[in-house]
Scaffold this active site. Structure first.
Site, PDB file in Angstrom:
ATOM      1  N   SER A 201      54.682  43.071  55.167  1.00  0.00           N
ATOM      2  CA  SER A 201      55.429  43.762  54.124  1.00  0.00           C
ATOM      3  C   SER A 201      54.568  43.769  52.876  1.00  0.00           C
ATOM      4  CB  SER A 201      56.776  43.068  53.893  1.00  0.00           C
ATOM      5  OG  SER A 201      57.539  43.750  52.918  1.00  0.00           O
TER       6      SER A 201
ATOM      7  N   HIS B 136      56.943  47.352  56.152  1.00  0.00           N
ATOM      8  CA  HIS B 136      58.046  47.946  55.411  1.00  0.00           C
ATOM      9  C   HIS B 136      57.513  49.098  54.570  1.00  0.00           C
ATOM     10  CE1 HIS B 136      60.556  43.987  55.578  1.00  0.00           C
ATOM     11  NE2 HIS B 136      60.328  44.523  56.756  1.00  0.00           N
TER      12      HIS B 136
ATOM     13  N   ASP C  42      62.217  38.959  57.417  1.00  0.00           N
ATOM     14  CA  ASP C  42      62.084  39.836  58.581  1.00  0.00           C
ATOM     15  C   ASP C  42      60.991  39.304  59.497  1.00  0.00           C
ATOM     16  OD1 ASP C  42      62.369  41.906  60.311  1.00  0.00           O
ATOM     17  OD2 ASP C  42      61.436  43.423  59.042  1.00  0.00           O
TER      18      ASP C  42
END
Length: 851
Positions: free
Chosen positions: A22, A49, A141
């Protein structure tokens, strides 16, 4: 003929590596891919992301870091070895049967977990061959996905937090206990390839040192774990400990356990991973189906009926609950049994579920399970007790969730729960050595109420404690507490061990009882203490219990919630207030106080006399208090007197009793109203908290996406800056080249306005930097060439060059050449006029003619 590398690139991958990142992940991905060999035989799938509304350049940026081809993933794309696949924006990427699958995200923006989605699909399709890597990023995540891979026996890695620009994602993964290797991104490829070349993450290394070396190394490792986590694993089976340690040895490719012990001393992160490895629990809903069928159809209906008049609340304790499936299974079965009874007893249920792993308890509290976790469950049971979520997971029904209280608890060191009707310790004892198993059985017997149920795992038995429990179903390992045993055995409470005493007395106080008496005198003393000494407890000035003598279950019980070994919390309601007052009085006066005729419960057939006494000798116990309980049975004469007195009640006492009852009734109503208001306020606050949490997750995701986009833009900006520098250098080179030719040059656009000129042109045209953009016809010059403007127009029209020799007013001669200006794409964008000084040639020509 294809080269060997080309052939390999078109073959299916040996394994698939999922890379999740991310914010701050671009640098980590570049470092990782730059160290991957071109012919590793693996395929790499990158999920980051991203802002769903913007096109990403991630594949272009990553291509600079690796010689492997980098593709943007497409639906049904066949994966090949030695290639990198990047997730497109606004989608979920999964892997199935060697192909990439592109799906529309089910969750709204801000709640998406694309890394978990990829890792879960890898676990399902690749099994023990799956490899998951969590790199820099915010949030958590990837943690659930790593758990799925770990449960399938795959390999899991996380970036070393101090090397990550944003360490939230790696930290969450490491804290979950499902990470095999923690390393920097540039070191990860060699770890992965080492494991792949060996075939799998080994359970045992090929060579083991001598047994003596094993024992010494194991002792060192256990000491390091004890100092780091404050948990003692020395009572676990040696084979269990060695199996878990050997796996970590194999993960790091170390030659021996001694080398691993040395590695542990230098790497605190590895201590966290090893401790988590020791605590990995294997559980599922309704594991051992025969047991649950027997419970539901035969044991529990009769058991619940027997508890109809005994208690209003049925209490159960699940030891080693792991991620909660066992506790929820018991809650569901209890509800099903009640629903099927014609006249169900008015029972409420309280299930205490405990585990040593804080991460497992946190997971269990959420009550959210994947579709794989509920596979094979009866459809009716699934629809009754679960609610399907939009992401494919299942949420436990609130009725079931409210029945279970989760808490972190160490059955070896922490006090047990008592007054239990059901105690389940399934597949936990198999990890403990025989001494610990023999010590826990009397403790379980003490914790259960009369005729309480004990549930063990399929490979566990009560061992030497057969007199304490009666088997109901030996095959299913179901037992009932036996109350007719002549010797229940000495209950060794965890609180008896010196290392759990209060710090002020830990070093000086020695327990008067020993769980393993060494001679006949010790045995006789222990029997005398148990048979003839009254129950007593030793407390400090704060009320913390430091020592227990005798059976105090009638007067004390652990409170629900987090374990709290304090006399003010554990004392039963009938004696709690008077005991607190007596302790305060003794603390002030330094004397002793006696309380007589206290009722523990209204219907108890006995009273209790309490003695609270300050301890002055020995000096090691000075400042502490001894509380002694003496039970007094009600005599027949006392009962008869009460019966006779009941025939002639005092009217004043009756009135006072009625007023007291009215006050109590009013107070109860007020308390109920307050409780309902507080419940409503709590529900409102919980809803607001959920909304704020959802908004926070959306903001965090947007921040991550913006950070990823910003990283791409920064990289692109760096490339553009480099190109600008190159262009500036090329312009300088061109300027120097034109000046070095000593040829005056004018660059005009399609409207014959000045676009650029060389320094030599200023001797012909009176030019300054401010004249750029002015028409050529407006500029004064020294040429005797009035047709220059028309000739330039004609060159633009015909695209043919013209050349003339022209004299200036100061007697100089120039060859004026007019040519079209062509771009690299062969477009006409003006004309170029050059002025070559031929004055010297003209003068020589004039002299030759005269001569």
């Amino acid at each position: 003929m294809l080269t060997q590398t080309a052939i390999a690139s078109h073959s299916p991958p040996e394994r698939i590596v999922g890379l999740g990142a991310s914010a701050g992940g671009l640098v980590a991905l570049e470092h990782f891919l730059s160290r991957v060999p071109e012919a590793s035989g693996l395929a790499y799938v990158v999920v980051q992301h991203m802002d769903p509304t913007h096109k990403t350049m991630l594949s272009v940026l990553l291509q600079r870091a690796t010689a492997m081809p980098v593709h943007e993933a497409a639906d049904s794309m066949v994966m090949e070895a030695n290639a990198v696949y990047v997730i497109p924006p606004d989608c979920e990427l999964t892997v199935a049967q060697g192909r990439l699958r592109i799906n529309t995200p089910k969750q709204p923006r801000g709640l998406r977990l694309p890394i978990d989605v990829l890792f879960s699909s890898l676990a399902q399709s690749q099994g023990e061959k799956a490899i998951g890597v969590v790199l820099s990023g915010m949030g958590s995540d990837g943690t659930v996905g790593l758990q799925s891979i770990k449960m399938q026996g795959g390999l899991t890695l996380a970036q070393q937090p101090d090397t990550a620009q944003f360490d939230s994602m790696p930290q969450a993964a490491i804290a979950s206990g499902f990470v095999d290797i923690v390393a920097s991104p540039e070191d990860m490829p060699q770890h992965i390839l080492r494991v792949v070349r060996s075939g799998r993450v080994p359970d045992f290394p090929p060579k083991l040192p001598a047994p003596k070396d094993d024992a010494e190394s194991l002792a060192t490792i256990l000491k390091l774990l004890r100092e780091h986590s404050n948990r003692d694993l020395s009572l676990y089976k040696t084979s269990t400990l060695m199996r878990r340690i050997d796996r970590r040895v194999g993960v790091h490719g170390l030659p021996s356990i001694a080398a691993y012990a040395e590695f542990l001393s230098r790497n605190p992160h590895e201590l966290d991973l090893l401790f988590a490895e020791m605590l990995i629990g294997v559980t599922s809903f309704f594991r051992d189906a025969d047991l649950w069928t027997d419970l539901k159809e035969r044991v529990l209906p009769e058991f619940l009926e027997s508890r109809r008049a005994d208690t209003a609340q049925l209490r159960a304790w699940i030891v080693g609950c792991s991620t909660g499936e066992e506790a929820y299974s018991l809650a569901m079965v209890l509800q099903e049994v009640l629903a099927e009874m014609r006249e169900p007893p008015p029972l409420s249920f309280q299930i205490f579920a405990t585990d040593l792993s804080a991460e497992a308890i946190t997971f269990a509290r959420k009550g959210v399970y994947s579709a794989r976790s509920v596979e094979g469950m009866d459809e009716k049971r699934l629809s009754t007790f679960f609610a399907a979520q939009s992401d494919g997971s299942y949420l436990i029904d609130k009725r079931i969730r409210d029945m279970v209280l989760f808490a972190q608890h160490d059955v070896i060191l922490d006090p047990p729960f008592t007054k239990l009707d059901i105690l389940s310790c399934r597949n936990v004892l198999i990890y403990f050595n025989a001494a610990l198993q023999n010590r826990l059985m009397p403790l379980f017997h003490y914790s259960l109420r009369p005729k309480g149920l004990l549930m063990l795992g399929g490979s566990e038995t009560v061992g030497r404690s057969q007199s304490l429990f009666t088997p109901l179903n030996a095959k299913a390992r179901l037992y009932r507490r036996s109350d007719r045993t002549l010797n229940a055995g000495a209950v060794d409470f965890p609180i008896n061990r010196p290392h759990v005493l209060h710090k002020t007395s830990q070093e000086n106080f020695v327990s008067i009882s020993s769980p393993h008496p060494a001679n006949l005198q010790s045995l006789a003393d222990q029997v005398l203490l148990q048979a003839f000494s009254p129950p007593a407890v030793l407390v400090n000035d704060a009320g913390d219990i430091l020592y227990i003598s005798g059976r105090t279950g009638k007067y004390l019980e652990p409170a629900a919630g987090k374990a709290n070994w304090n006399i003010h919390v554990m004392a039963r309601p009938g004696i709690r207030t008077q005991l607190a007052v007596a302790l305060r009085q003794v603390a002030q006066d330094k004397t002793s106080v006696e309380l007589s005729g206290l009722k523990v419960e209204d219907d108890a057939p006995f009273t209790v006399n309490l003695t609270v006494q300050a301890v002055h000798e020995p000096k090691a116990l000075e400042g502490m208090f001894m509380i002694v309980f003496r039970e007094v049975a009600e005599s027949k004469r006392s009962k008869a007197r009460k019966k006779a007195d009941a025939g002639s009640p005092d009217p004043a006492l009756i009135n006072e009793l009625d007023r007291a009852r009215e006050e109590i009734r009013a107070l109860r109503q007020e308390m109920q109203a307050s409780k309902e208001e507080l419940q409503a306020a709590n529900d409102a606050l919980q809803s607001a908290n959920e909304e704020l949490q959802s908004a926070n997750e959306e903001l965090t995701t947007s921040k991550e996406e913006a950070q990823s986009m910003n990283e791409e833009l920064q990289t692109i900006n760096g490339e553009l800056q480099t190109k600008l520098d190159d262009l500036a250098l090329a312009q300088s080179d061109m300027q120097n080249l034109l000046n070095s030719t000593d040829i005056a040059t004018l660059f005009l656009d399609n409207d014959l306005n000045v676009r650029r000129f060389t320094e030599q042109a200023t001797s012909i045209y009176h030019l300054r930097d401010g004249d750029i953009g002015r028409p050529l016809s407006d500029l004064a010059n020294t040429l005797t060439y009035p047709e220059l403007h028309n000739d330039a127009k004609e060159t633009l029209r015909t695209l043919t060059s013209s050349e003339k020799q022209v004299q200036t007013t100061d007697k100089r001669w120039f060859t004026v050449r007019i040519m079209p200006y062509r771009t690299l794409t062969n477009m006409i964008q003006g004309v170029v006029i050059t002025f070559v000084d031929i004055t010297v040639a003209k003068e020589l020509e004039s002299r030759l003619r005269k001569g």
